[in-house]
Scaffold this motif. Structure first.
Motif, PDB file in Angstrom:
ATOM      1  N   THR A   1      46.744  47.368  97.665  1.00  0.00           N
ATOM      2  CA  THR A   1      45.724  48.395  97.509  1.00  0.00           C
ATOM      3  C   THR A   1      44.935  48.040  96.267  1.00  0.00           C
ATOM      4  O   THR A   1      45.405  47.276  95.429  1.00  0.00           O
ATOM      5  CB  THR A   1      46.364  49.787  97.333  1.00  0.00           C
ATOM      6  OG1 THR A   1      47.118  49.778  96.119  1.00  0.00           O
ATOM      7  CG2 THR A   1      47.256  50.151  98.507  1.00  0.00           C
ATOM      8  N   PRO A   2      43.735  48.581  96.122  1.00  0.00           N
ATOM      9  CA  PRO A   2      42.990  48.295  94.900  1.00  0.00           C
ATOM     10  C   PRO A   2      43.778  48.621  93.638  1.00  0.00           C
ATOM     11  O   PRO A   2      43.728  47.882  92.668  1.00  0.00           O
ATOM     12  CB  PRO A   2      41.737  49.166  95.034  1.00  0.00           C
ATOM     13  CG  PRO A   2      41.550  49.321  96.508  1.00  0.00           C
ATOM     14  CD  PRO A   2      42.961  49.364  97.072  1.00  0.00           C
ATOM     15  N   LEU A   3      44.537  49.735  93.668  1.00  0.00           N
ATOM     16  CA  LEU A   3      45.334  50.111  92.505  1.00  0.00           C
ATOM     17  C   LEU A   3      46.408  49.063  92.240  1.00  0.00           C
ATOM     18  O   LEU A   3      46.617  48.641  91.113  1.00  0.00           O
ATOM     19  CB  LEU A   3      45.961  51.491  92.704  1.00  0.00           C
ATOM     20  CG  LEU A   3      46.878  51.962  91.572  1.00  0.00           C
ATOM     21  CD1 LEU A   3      46.102  52.036  90.258  1.00  0.00           C
ATOM     22  CD2 LEU A   3      47.474  53.322  91.902  1.00  0.00           C
ATOM     23  N   MET A   4      47.108  48.622  93.311  1.00  0.00           N
ATOM     24  CA  MET A   4      48.160  47.617  93.145  1.00  0.00           C
ATOM     25  C   MET A   4      47.559  46.305  92.631  1.00  0.00           C
ATOM     26  O   MET A   4      48.134  45.658  91.782  1.00  0.00           O
ATOM     27  CB  MET A   4      48.894  47.398  94.467  1.00  0.00           C
ATOM     28  CG  MET A   4      50.049  46.422  94.345  1.00  0.00           C
ATOM     29  SD  MET A   4      51.294  46.866  93.102  1.00  0.00           S
ATOM     30  CE  MET A   4      52.129  48.175  93.943  1.00  0.00           C
ATOM     31  N   MET A   5      46.400  45.928  93.159  1.00  0.00           N
ATOM     32  CA  MET A   5      45.775  44.691  92.691  1.00  0.00           C
ATOM     33  C   MET A   5      45.420  44.807  91.209  1.00  0.00           C
ATOM     34  O   MET A   5      45.594  43.861  90.459  1.00  0.00           O
ATOM     35  CB  MET A   5      44.552  44.358  93.540  1.00  0.00           C
ATOM     36  CG  MET A   5      44.929  43.917  94.959  1.00  0.00           C
ATOM     37  SD  MET A   5      43.550  43.346  95.960  1.00  0.00           S
ATOM     38  CE  MET A   5      42.570  44.817  96.129  1.00  0.00           C
ATOM     39  N   ALA A   6      44.936  45.964  90.784  1.00  0.00           N
ATOM     40  CA  ALA A   6      44.607  46.168  89.376  1.00  0.00           C
ATOM     41  C   ALA A   6      45.875  46.116  88.530  1.00  0.00           C
ATOM     42  O   ALA A   6      45.887  45.514  87.452  1.00  0.00           O
ATOM     43  CB  ALA A   6      43.893  47.507  89.182  1.00  0.00           C
ATOM     44  N   GLN A   7      46.965  46.719  89.024  1.00  0.00           N
ATOM     45  CA  GLN A   7      48.236  46.674  88.295  1.00  0.00           C
ATOM     46  C   GLN A   7      48.762  45.246  88.219  1.00  0.00           C
ATOM     47  O   GLN A   7      49.291  44.839  87.195  1.00  0.00           O
ATOM     48  CB  GLN A   7      49.265  47.585  88.964  1.00  0.00           C
ATOM     49  CG  GLN A   7      48.982  49.050  88.793  1.00  0.00           C
ATOM     50  CD  GLN A   7      49.938  49.921  89.588  1.00  0.00           C
ATOM     51  OE1 GLN A   7      50.499  49.503  90.589  1.00  0.00           O
ATOM     52  NE2 GLN A   7      50.108  51.156  89.136  1.00  0.00           N
ATOM     53  N   GLU A   8      48.610  44.493  89.304  1.00  0.00           N
ATOM     54  CA  GLU A   8      49.037  43.089  89.300  1.00  0.00           C
ATOM     55  C   GLU A   8      48.259  42.292  88.260  1.00  0.00           C
ATOM     56  O   GLU A   8      48.843  41.507  87.523  1.00  0.00           O
ATOM     57  CB  GLU A   8      48.801  42.456  90.683  1.00  0.00           C
ATOM     58  CG  GLU A   8      50.016  42.404  91.546  1.00  0.00           C
ATOM     59  CD  GLU A   8      49.714  41.734  92.876  1.00  0.00           C
ATOM     60  OE1 GLU A   8      49.315  40.548  92.874  1.00  0.00           O
ATOM     61  OE2 GLU A   8      49.872  42.404  93.900  1.00  0.00           O
ATOM     62  N   ARG A   9      46.954  42.468  88.226  1.00  0.00           N
ATOM     63  CA  ARG A   9      46.126  41.755  87.250  1.00  0.00           C
ATOM     64  C   ARG A   9      46.546  42.123  85.828  1.00  0.00           C
ATOM     65  O   ARG A   9      46.666  41.262  84.962  1.00  0.00           O
ATOM     66  CB  ARG A   9      44.644  42.072  87.463  1.00  0.00           C
ATOM     67  CG  ARG A   9      44.007  41.282  88.588  1.00  0.00           C
ATOM     68  CD  ARG A   9      42.488  41.398  88.566  1.00  0.00           C
ATOM     69  NE  ARG A   9      42.019  42.762  88.729  1.00  0.00           N
ATOM     70  CZ  ARG A   9      41.824  43.366  89.893  1.00  0.00           C
ATOM     71  NH1 ARG A   9      42.045  42.735  91.003  1.00  0.00           N
ATOM     72  NH2 ARG A   9      41.385  44.610  89.938  1.00  0.00           N
ATOM     73  N   GLU A  10      46.779  43.420  85.610  1.00  0.00           N
ATOM     74  CA  GLU A  10      47.196  43.879  84.288  1.00  0.00           C
ATOM     75  C   GLU A  10      48.552  43.270  83.912  1.00  0.00           C
ATOM     76  O   GLU A  10      48.749  42.823  82.784  1.00  0.00           O
ATOM     77  CB  GLU A  10      47.272  45.406  84.269  1.00  0.00           C
ATOM     78  CG  GLU A  10      47.613  45.971  82.916  1.00  0.00           C
ATOM     79  CD  GLU A  10      47.661  47.492  82.921  1.00  0.00           C
ATOM     80  OE1 GLU A  10      48.333  48.031  82.032  1.00  0.00           O
ATOM     81  OE2 GLU A  10      47.037  48.133  83.790  1.00  0.00           O
ATOM     82  N   LEU A  11      49.469  43.231  84.868  1.00  0.00           N
ATOM     83  CA  LEU A  11      50.786  42.636  84.620  1.00  0.00           C
ATOM     84  C   LEU A  11      50.654  41.161  84.279  1.00  0.00           C
ATOM     85  O   LEU A  11      51.282  40.665  83.341  1.00  0.00           O
ATOM     86  CB  LEU A  11      51.703  42.824  85.831  1.00  0.00           C
ATOM     87  CG  LEU A  11      53.079  42.174  85.719  1.00  0.00           C
ATOM     88  CD1 LEU A  11      53.865  42.753  84.556  1.00  0.00           C
ATOM     89  CD2 LEU A  11      53.843  42.338  87.020  1.00  0.00           C
ATOM     90  N   ARG A  12      49.828  40.444  85.023  1.00  0.00           N
ATOM     91  CA  ARG A  12      49.638  39.015  84.739  1.00  0.00           C
ATOM     92  C   ARG A  12      49.052  38.793  83.354  1.00  0.00           C
ATOM     93  O   ARG A  12      49.449  37.873  82.647  1.00  0.00           O
ATOM     94  CB  ARG A  12      48.760  38.371  85.801  1.00  0.00           C
ATOM     95  CG  ARG A  12      49.484  38.196  87.102  1.00  0.00           C
ATOM     96  CD  ARG A  12      48.656  37.489  88.108  1.00  0.00           C
ATOM     97  NE  ARG A  12      49.370  37.438  89.373  1.00  0.00           N
ATOM     98  CZ  ARG A  12      48.916  36.853  90.448  1.00  0.00           C
ATOM     99  NH1 ARG A  12      47.750  36.248  90.422  1.00  0.00           N
ATOM    100  NH2 ARG A  12      49.619  36.847  91.544  1.00  0.00           N
ATOM    101  N   VAL A  13      48.111  39.652  82.967  1.00  0.00           N
ATOM    102  CA  VAL A  13      47.523  39.542  81.628  1.00  0.00           C
ATOM    103  C   VAL A  13      48.609  39.763  80.575  1.00  0.00           C
ATOM    104  O   VAL A  13      48.713  39.008  79.603  1.00  0.00           O
ATOM    105  CB  VAL A  13      46.354  40.535  81.457  1.00  0.00           C
ATOM    106  CG1 VAL A  13      45.954  40.670  79.990  1.00  0.00           C
ATOM    107  CG2 VAL A  13      45.160  40.114  82.302  1.00  0.00           C
ATOM    108  N   LYS A  14      49.438  40.779  80.780  1.00  0.00           N
ATOM    109  CA  LYS A  14      50.520  41.079  79.828  1.00  0.00           C
ATOM    110  C   LYS A  14      51.524  39.932  79.773  1.00  0.00           C
ATOM    111  O   LYS A  14      51.990  39.559  78.686  1.00  0.00           O
ATOM    112  CB  LYS A  14      51.241  42.375  80.200  1.00  0.00           C
ATOM    113  CG  LYS A  14      50.378  43.601  80.129  1.00  0.00           C
ATOM    114  CD  LYS A  14      50.169  44.025  78.712  1.00  0.00           C
ATOM    115  CE  LYS A  14      49.410  45.336  78.680  1.00  0.00           C
ATOM    116  NZ  LYS A  14      48.788  45.561  77.404  1.00  0.00           N
ATOM    117  N   LEU A  15      51.889  39.366  80.921  1.00  0.00           N
ATOM    118  CA  LEU A  15      52.827  38.236  80.940  1.00  0.00           C
ATOM    119  C   LEU A  15      52.244  37.029  80.212  1.00  0.00           C
ATOM    120  O   LEU A  15      52.949  36.336  79.473  1.00  0.00           O
ATOM    121  CB  LEU A  15      53.209  37.867  82.372  1.00  0.00           C
ATOM    122  CG  LEU A  15      54.120  38.851  83.081  1.00  0.00           C
ATOM    123  CD1 LEU A  15      54.308  38.448  84.540  1.00  0.00           C
ATOM    124  CD2 LEU A  15      55.462  38.956  82.384  1.00  0.00           C
TER     125      LEU A  15
END
Length: 155
Positions: free
Chosen positions: A76-90
């Motif tokens: 979902t758009p929300l999940m994709m945004a959370q994934e991007r945020e997680l990747r940035v944090k990692l």
């Protein structure tokens, strides 16, 4: 740092990083570990396989499989945004470790043992270890965890 696969009482699967297993347990006890999907504080560790990437296998590394009974949520758009945020944090986490720790390369298992047993002063280090070397360190009680590997690292 240690990464745990977690699952809430409603079956939502997610991952989170902790300073150590003791840090996870302390946060869980204080109800500070919450499901990002539903907010539930009833969270438990799921079975997970460690991923250890050595120098020789870095190019052909394959991510550890997800637990068998976990169904991937639809994108979902929300999940994709959370994934991007997680990747940035990692990426930030990995960059912080690389910037602030000594790369001891293939000496990692020996250096980690020396620090664990008090033979040398503790300091932040990272390096390379084969899966067998990493298992041996863990069996000895030496806290180790892999640096985060992101999809763009494999290109």
């Amino acid at each position: 740092m240690i990464r745990y696969s977690l699952r809430c009482e409603r079956g939502h699967a997610f991952e989170s990083w902790f300073q150590s297993s003791m840090a996870y347990e302390a946060q869980e006890k204080r109800k500070l570990v919450n499901c990002p999907a539903c907010g539930s504080a009833k969270v438990e560790r799921a079975i997970m396989a460690p991923q250890i990437v050595g120098k020789k296998s870095r190019d052909s590394a394959v991510p550890a499989p997800a637990p068998a009974d976990v169904t991937a949520p639809s994108s979902t758009p929300l999940m994709m945004a959370q994934e991007r945020e997680l990747r940035v944090k990692l990426k930030e986490l990995r960059d912080h470790i690389v910037k602030n720790a000594d790369n001891v390369g293939e000496r990692f298992p020996n250096e980690a043992r020396k620090m664990h047993y008090g033979d040398i002063e503790h300091r932040p280090i990272y390096g390379e270890a084969s899966p067998d070397e990493a298992r041996a360190l863990i069996d000895e009680g030496v806290e180790v965890s892999p640096l985060p590997v992101l999809p763009e690292d494999r290109n």
